[in-house]
Design an enzyme around this catalytic site. Structure first.
Site, short mmCIF file in Angstrom:
data_model
loop_
_atom_site.label_atom_id
_atom_site.label_comp_id
_atom_site.label_asym_id
_atom_site.label_seq_id
_atom_site.Cartn_x
_atom_site.Cartn_y
_atom_site.Cartn_z
N GLN A 77 44.41 38.40 92.70
CA GLN A 77 45.08 39.71 92.75
C GLN A 77 44.47 40.71 91.78
OE1 GLN A 77 46.49 37.03 91.39
NE2 GLN A 77 47.35 37.58 89.42
N LYS A 90 50.52 27.93 92.51
CA LYS A 90 49.26 28.29 93.17
C LYS A 90 48.07 27.63 92.49
CE LYS A 90 49.89 32.66 92.48
NZ LYS A 90 51.16 32.54 91.74
N GLU A 116 43.67 33.65 90.62
CA GLU A 116 44.11 34.99 90.15
C GLU A 116 43.37 36.10 90.90
OE1 GLU A 116 46.69 35.10 88.34
OE2 GLU A 116 46.76 33.16 87.34
P1 ADP Z 1 51.05 29.75 89.50
O1 ADP Z 1 49.57 29.52 89.54
O2 ADP Z 1 51.65 30.04 90.86
O3 ADP Z 1 51.50 30.75 88.46
P2 ADP Z 1 51.14 27.17 88.24
O4 ADP Z 1 50.46 26.20 89.15
O5 ADP Z 1 50.38 27.72 87.09
O6 ADP Z 1 51.74 28.39 89.11
O7 ADP Z 1 52.47 26.56 87.62
C1 ADP Z 1 53.43 25.92 88.42
C2 ADP Z 1 54.34 25.14 87.48
O8 ADP Z 1 55.11 26.05 86.71
C3 ADP Z 1 55.38 24.29 88.16
O9 ADP Z 1 54.87 23.05 88.55
C4 ADP Z 1 56.43 24.13 87.07
O10 ADP Z 1 56.14 23.03 86.26
C5 ADP Z 1 56.26 25.37 86.22
N1 ADP Z 1 57.36 26.34 86.28
C6 ADP Z 1 57.76 27.12 85.24
N2 ADP Z 1 58.75 27.95 85.61
C7 ADP Z 1 59.01 27.71 86.92
C8 ADP Z 1 59.95 28.25 87.88
N3 ADP Z 1 60.81 29.21 87.57
N4 ADP Z 1 59.91 27.75 89.13
C9 ADP Z 1 59.06 26.74 89.45
N5 ADP Z 1 58.16 26.20 88.61
C10 ADP Z 1 58.13 26.67 87.34
#
Ligand code: ADP
Ligand code: ZN
Length: 202
Positions: free
Chosen positions: A93, A22, A91
């Site tokens: 939420q 995200k 974030e």
């Molecule tokens: P969010 O904001 O949804 O938490 P981020 O954009 O911060 O996600 O992070 C996405 C990145 O997290 C992915 O590009 C990948 O490199 C990493 N990642 C770590 N664990 C996972 C997982 N289980 N599935 C997919 N991506 C993951």
């Protein structure tokens, strides 16, 4: 993303589990808005400091757009730059329900409002203002991570406390606790429920 042509103001929501990308998607949209010479403001909830200092995007004229940390929708309202075309919130939420009215007001004033947030909590229940935001948005994208146990698309946040699945009755937001999260699919997601008669967790 849909091919819908939007004019005036509108609301976009990027939802999904932790690690679903995200923040990456929000940054991609912000970067493209900057390339299109839009003035952009980015806010993010205080509660998540994973990216503190990392969310900084350089604009064509050498300025840097940095995320402004906030705790509430009122703090966002107080810091809105009236000349901004695009308001991005990461974030979402963790924010109060007031973010829904604020997003509506900004959109009706011609602003593009982009909100990214985890749509379900560690129990798999709707998280904070996300359900209403998803309902009032013109555009919704639901992203998935990869289940760390089986490799399927992950749609659940697995909370672990000292390596064990967290009990159902632990608080939705745990600040400063020794907890960790994993992305998991529905089948691999575990929430320990308290058996009221036995007082056991299972
Ligand atoms: P969010 O904001 O949804 O938490 P981020 O954009 O911060 O996600 O992070 C996405 C990145 O997290 C992915 O590009 C990948 O490199 C990493 N990642 C770590 N664990 C996972 C997982 N289980 N599935 C997919 N991506 C993951
Ligand atoms: Zn799985």
């Amino acid at each position: 993303m849909t091919s819908l042509q939007l004019t005036g103001g509108w609301i976009e929501v990027v939802a999904g589990v932790m690690f679903s990308g995200k923040s990456e998607e929000l940054m991609r949209r912000v970067r493209r808005a900057i390339i299109a010479r839009k003035r952009v403001q980015v806010f993010k909830s205080h509660l998540d400091n994973r990216y503190a200092g990392l969310f900084a995007i350089s604009s064509h004229d050498g300025r840097t757009v940095e995320a402004i940390p906030v705790d509430s929708s009122a703090q966002i309202a107080a810091r809105i730059d009236p000349t901004a075309h695009v308001i991005a919130v990461d974030e979402a939420q963790f924010l109060d329900e007031g973010i829904c009215d604020l997003a509506t007001t900004l959109a009706s004033r011609g602003r593009r409002v982009i909100l990214a947030g985890t749509d379900t909590d560690f129990r798999g229940e709707p998280f904070g203002p996300m359900p209403r935001l998803l309902a009032i948005a013109e555009l919704v994208d639901k992203l998935h991570a990869i289940c760390v146990l089986c490799g399927a698309p992950a749609c659940r946040n697995q909370r672990l406390i000292e390596g064990e699945p967290a009990p159902w009755d632990s608080p939705v937001i745990m600040v400063g606790a020794k907890e960790s999260y994993e992305a998991r699919c529905r089948a691999c997601h575990i929430v320990r429920r308290r058996d009221e008669t036995q007082g056991k967790l299972f």
